[in-house]
Motif scaffolding. Structure first.
Motif, PDB file in Angstrom:
ATOM      1  N   ALA A 103     -29.721   2.642 -50.798  1.00  0.00           N
ATOM      2  CA  ALA A 103     -30.656   2.599 -50.020  1.00  0.00           C
ATOM      3  C   ALA A 103     -32.068   3.419 -49.678  1.00  0.00           C
ATOM      4  CB  ALA A 103     -30.218   2.439 -48.211  1.00  0.00           C
ATOM      5  N   GLY A 104     -32.037   4.723 -49.636  1.00  0.00           N
ATOM      6  CA  GLY A 104     -32.217   6.088 -50.032  1.00  0.00           C
ATOM      7  C   GLY A 104     -33.448   5.976 -50.733  1.00  0.00           C
ATOM      8  N   LEU A 105     -32.715   4.769 -52.369  1.00  0.00           N
ATOM      9  CA  LEU A 105     -33.758   5.258 -53.453  1.00  0.00           C
ATOM     10  C   LEU A 105     -34.563   3.988 -53.309  1.00  0.00           C
ATOM     11  CD1 LEU A 105     -30.872   6.807 -56.395  1.00  0.00           C
ATOM     12  CD2 LEU A 105     -33.501   7.759 -55.260  1.00  0.00           C
ATOM     13  N   LEU A 106     -33.790   2.926 -53.035  1.00  0.00           N
ATOM     14  CA  LEU A 106     -34.947   1.673 -52.951  1.00  0.00           C
ATOM     15  C   LEU A 106     -36.198   1.674 -52.534  1.00  0.00           C
ATOM     16  CD1 LEU A 106     -31.630  -0.872 -53.256  1.00  0.00           C
ATOM     17  CD2 LEU A 106     -33.604  -0.551 -54.956  1.00  0.00           C
ATOM     18  N   ALA A 107     -35.870   2.560 -50.851  1.00  0.00           N
ATOM     19  CA  ALA A 107     -36.992   2.684 -50.442  1.00  0.00           C
ATOM     20  C   ALA A 107     -37.455   3.601 -50.555  1.00  0.00           C
ATOM     21  CB  ALA A 107     -36.311   2.982 -48.728  1.00  0.00           C
ATOM     22  N   TYR A 108     -37.450   3.958 -51.330  1.00  0.00           N
ATOM     23  CA  TYR A 108     -37.675   5.409 -51.967  1.00  0.00           C
ATOM     24  C   TYR A 108     -39.394   4.645 -53.114  1.00  0.00           C
ATOM     25  CZ  TYR A 108     -40.007   9.232 -54.561  1.00  0.00           C
ATOM     26  OH  TYR A 108     -40.949  10.271 -55.064  1.00  0.00           O
ATOM     27  N   PHE A 109     -38.778   4.325 -53.574  1.00  0.00           N
ATOM     28  CA  PHE A 109     -39.364   3.129 -55.124  1.00  0.00           C
ATOM     29  C   PHE A 109     -39.656   2.245 -54.443  1.00  0.00           C
ATOM     30  CE2 PHE A 109     -37.058   6.040 -57.648  1.00  0.00           C
ATOM     31  CZ  PHE A 109     -37.441   6.622 -58.138  1.00  0.00           C
ATOM     32  N   LYS A 110     -40.068   1.959 -52.319  1.00  0.00           N
ATOM     33  CA  LYS A 110     -41.012   0.778 -51.660  1.00  0.00           C
ATOM     34  C   LYS A 110     -40.129  -0.498 -52.248  1.00  0.00           C
ATOM     35  CE  LYS A 110     -44.279   3.509 -50.961  1.00  0.00           C
ATOM     36  NZ  LYS A 110     -43.459   4.198 -49.812  1.00  0.00           N
ATOM     37  N   ILE A 111     -38.917  -0.625 -52.460  1.00  0.00           N
ATOM     38  CA  ILE A 111     -38.594  -2.115 -53.185  1.00  0.00           C
ATOM     39  C   ILE A 111     -37.240  -2.607 -51.668  1.00  0.00           C
ATOM     40  CG2 ILE A 111     -36.762  -2.696 -54.767  1.00  0.00           C
ATOM     41  CD1 ILE A 111     -36.946  -1.171 -56.450  1.00  0.00           C
ATOM     42  N   ASP A 112     -37.601  -2.754 -51.190  1.00  0.00           N
ATOM     43  CA  ASP A 112     -37.612  -3.041 -49.782  1.00  0.00           C
ATOM     44  C   ASP A 112     -36.177  -4.346 -49.409  1.00  0.00           C
ATOM     45  OD1 ASP A 112     -37.717  -2.198 -47.284  1.00  0.00           O
ATOM     46  OD2 ASP A 112     -38.764  -4.272 -46.559  1.00  0.00           O
ATOM     47  N   ILE A 113     -34.523  -3.527 -49.698  1.00  0.00           N
ATOM     48  CA  ILE A 113     -33.761  -4.844 -50.343  1.00  0.00           C
ATOM     49  C   ILE A 113     -32.865  -3.757 -49.106  1.00  0.00           C
ATOM     50  CG2 ILE A 113     -32.101  -5.087 -51.201  1.00  0.00           C
ATOM     51  CD1 ILE A 113     -33.664  -4.837 -53.536  1.00  0.00           C
ATOM     52  N   ALA A 137      -8.374  13.821 -52.092  1.00  0.00           N
ATOM     53  CA  ALA A 137      -8.774  12.966 -53.134  1.00  0.00           C
ATOM     54  C   ALA A 137      -8.867  10.916 -52.380  1.00  0.00           C
ATOM     55  CB  ALA A 137      -7.574  12.617 -54.248  1.00  0.00           C
ATOM     56  N   ASN A 138      -8.337  10.845 -51.193  1.00  0.00           N
ATOM     57  CA  ASN A 138      -9.071  10.384 -50.683  1.00  0.00           C
ATOM     58  C   ASN A 138     -10.123  10.390 -49.468  1.00  0.00           C
ATOM     59  OD1 ASN A 138      -8.809   7.740 -49.502  1.00  0.00           O
ATOM     60  ND2 ASN A 138      -6.670   7.617 -49.565  1.00  0.00           N
ATOM     61  N   MET A 139      -9.770  11.603 -48.656  1.00  0.00           N
ATOM     62  CA  MET A 139     -11.300  11.951 -48.121  1.00  0.00           C
ATOM     63  C   MET A 139     -12.515  12.298 -48.917  1.00  0.00           C
ATOM     64  SD  MET A 139     -11.445  15.006 -45.776  1.00  0.00           S
ATOM     65  CE  MET A 139     -12.399  16.064 -45.573  1.00  0.00           C
ATOM     66  N   MET A 140     -12.126  12.660 -50.194  1.00  0.00           N
ATOM     67  CA  MET A 140     -13.586  13.176 -50.573  1.00  0.00           C
ATOM     68  C   MET A 140     -13.891  11.838 -50.958  1.00  0.00           C
ATOM     69  SD  MET A 140     -12.567  16.560 -53.114  1.00  0.00           S
ATOM     70  CE  MET A 140     -14.282  16.634 -53.542  1.00  0.00           C
ATOM     71  N   ILE A 141     -12.796  10.438 -51.747  1.00  0.00           N
ATOM     72  CA  ILE A 141     -13.935   9.252 -52.262  1.00  0.00           C
ATOM     73  C   ILE A 141     -14.283   8.867 -50.953  1.00  0.00           C
ATOM     74  CG2 ILE A 141     -12.972   7.287 -52.737  1.00  0.00           C
ATOM     75  CD1 ILE A 141     -11.087   8.573 -55.134  1.00  0.00           C
ATOM     76  N   ARG A 142     -13.871   8.696 -49.960  1.00  0.00           N
ATOM     77  CA  ARG A 142     -14.523   8.029 -48.415  1.00  0.00           C
ATOM     78  C   ARG A 142     -16.229   8.871 -48.451  1.00  0.00           C
ATOM     79  NH1 ARG A 142     -11.316  10.078 -44.428  1.00  0.00           N
ATOM     80  NH2 ARG A 142     -12.929   8.564 -42.774  1.00  0.00           N
ATOM     81  N   SER A 143     -16.147   9.927 -48.038  1.00  0.00           N
ATOM     82  CA  SER A 143     -17.675  10.749 -49.165  1.00  0.00           C
ATOM     83  C   SER A 143     -18.235  10.163 -49.585  1.00  0.00           C
ATOM     84  CB  SER A 143     -17.614  12.265 -47.848  1.00  0.00           C
ATOM     85  OG  SER A 143     -16.478  12.648 -47.353  1.00  0.00           O
ATOM     86  N   LEU A 144     -17.953  10.569 -50.595  1.00  0.00           N
ATOM     87  CA  LEU A 144     -18.817   9.530 -51.966  1.00  0.00           C
ATOM     88  C   LEU A 144     -19.191   8.492 -51.412  1.00  0.00           C
ATOM     89  CD1 LEU A 144     -16.817  11.346 -54.706  1.00  0.00           C
ATOM     90  CD2 LEU A 144     -19.565  11.807 -54.059  1.00  0.00           C
ATOM     91  N   ILE A 168     -19.774  -3.082 -44.956  1.00  0.00           N
ATOM     92  CA  ILE A 168     -19.001  -3.072 -45.632  1.00  0.00           C
ATOM     93  C   ILE A 168     -18.570  -2.170 -46.547  1.00  0.00           C
ATOM     94  CG2 ILE A 168     -18.696  -3.388 -48.411  1.00  0.00           C
ATOM     95  CD1 ILE A 168     -20.748  -6.127 -47.845  1.00  0.00           C
ATOM     96  N   ILE A 169     -19.035  -1.268 -46.745  1.00  0.00           N
ATOM     97  CA  ILE A 169     -18.411   0.262 -47.069  1.00  0.00           C
ATOM     98  C   ILE A 169     -17.934   1.168 -45.792  1.00  0.00           C
ATOM     99  CG2 ILE A 169     -19.748   2.826 -47.585  1.00  0.00           C
ATOM    100  CD1 ILE A 169     -22.333   1.337 -48.980  1.00  0.00           C
ATOM    101  N   ALA A 170     -18.128   0.358 -44.814  1.00  0.00           N
ATOM    102  CA  ALA A 170     -17.931   1.427 -43.393  1.00  0.00           C
ATOM    103  C   ALA A 170     -16.028   0.447 -43.058  1.00  0.00           C
ATOM    104  CB  ALA A 170     -18.342   1.049 -41.746  1.00  0.00           C
ATOM    105  N   ASP A 171     -16.133  -0.950 -43.306  1.00  0.00           N
ATOM    106  CA  ASP A 171     -14.732  -1.357 -43.495  1.00  0.00           C
ATOM    107  C   ASP A 171     -13.805  -0.923 -45.129  1.00  0.00           C
ATOM    108  OD1 ASP A 171     -15.541  -2.651 -41.937  1.00  0.00           O
ATOM    109  OD2 ASP A 171     -16.483  -4.423 -42.992  1.00  0.00           O
ATOM    110  N   LEU A 172     -14.718  -0.943 -45.746  1.00  0.00           N
ATOM    111  CA  LEU A 172     -13.748   0.202 -47.170  1.00  0.00           C
ATOM    112  C   LEU A 172     -13.402   1.485 -46.632  1.00  0.00           C
ATOM    113  CD1 LEU A 172     -15.639  -0.842 -50.536  1.00  0.00           C
ATOM    114  CD2 LEU A 172     -13.298  -2.234 -49.880  1.00  0.00           C
ATOM    115  N   TYR A 203     -19.620   6.751 -49.034  1.00  0.00           N
ATOM    116  CA  TYR A 203     -21.197   7.242 -47.388  1.00  0.00           C
ATOM    117  C   TYR A 203     -21.833   7.994 -48.338  1.00  0.00           C
ATOM    118  CZ  TYR A 203     -17.765   6.087 -43.475  1.00  0.00           C
ATOM    119  OH  TYR A 203     -17.109   5.808 -42.243  1.00  0.00           O
ATOM    120  N   LEU A 204     -21.571   8.382 -49.069  1.00  0.00           N
ATOM    121  CA  LEU A 204     -22.853   8.748 -49.867  1.00  0.00           C
ATOM    122  C   LEU A 204     -23.434   8.110 -50.446  1.00  0.00           C
ATOM    123  CD1 LEU A 204     -25.001  11.898 -49.874  1.00  0.00           C
ATOM    124  CD2 LEU A 204     -23.302  12.249 -51.762  1.00  0.00           C
ATOM    125  N   ILE A 205     -23.014   7.187 -51.440  1.00  0.00           N
ATOM    126  CA  ILE A 205     -23.212   6.418 -52.163  1.00  0.00           C
ATOM    127  C   ILE A 205     -24.010   5.277 -51.726  1.00  0.00           C
ATOM    128  CG2 ILE A 205     -22.678   4.364 -53.980  1.00  0.00           C
ATOM    129  CD1 ILE A 205     -20.682   6.280 -55.379  1.00  0.00           C
TER     130      ILE A 205
END
Length: 135
Positions: free
Chosen positions: A99-109, A83-90, A53-57, A92-94
């Motif tokens: 995913a990283g935070l949920l994995a860190y807190f052992k929430i396997d989604i 600005a569009n390039m920065m939003i696109r990078s954000l 979904i993020i890649a298609d956006l 990806y980062l978000i």
């Protein structure tokens, strides 16, 4: 039904044709990864879905960014492109942070690796489509 799909596809420009192919490839990969549900790994297909979904956006935002760059004579188009390039990078980062935070807190989604792999699918499709055009 197939005739309607082929008529719809033939009326699209190259960018939209590429997006249709990217979404089709992502759908096939998601269907294949859905087999992981039966083995108890639901985070892999869900991570791939989030990344897709993020890649298609980002793909659609890249199209807008190219319009800004091609209209670079206008005073605001350069700022809009940056600005569009920065939003696109954000975006990806978000996706990776979620995913990283949920994995860190052992929430396997969402699986972090699946999210990252889904980010690569549009790029790989574009490379393959570009190589096909060159031949």
């Amino acid at each position: 039904m197939l005739k309607k799909i082929s008529d719809f596809y033939s009326k699209q420009d190259d960018i939209n044709k590429s997006l249709i192919i990217v979404i089709a490839v992502q759908f096939v990969v998601f269907i294949i990864l859905s087999a992981c549900f039966f083995f108890g790994y639901m985070s892999i297909p869900l991570g791939f879905l989030l990344g897709s979904i993020i890649a298609d956006l980002n793909f659609k935002m890249l199209e807008k960014q190219m319009d800004y760059i091609l209209n670079a004579g206008r005073p605001t188009s350069k700022r809009k492109g940056i600005a569009n390039m920065m939003i696109r990078s954000l975006l990806y980062l978000i996706g990776l942070i979620i995913a990283g935070l949920l994995a860190y807190f052992k929430i396997d989604i969402f699986n972090v690796i699946a999210v990252f792999v889904a980010y690569l699918v549009p790029k790989l499709c574009i490379y393959v489509l570009g190589a096909r055009k060159v031949k």
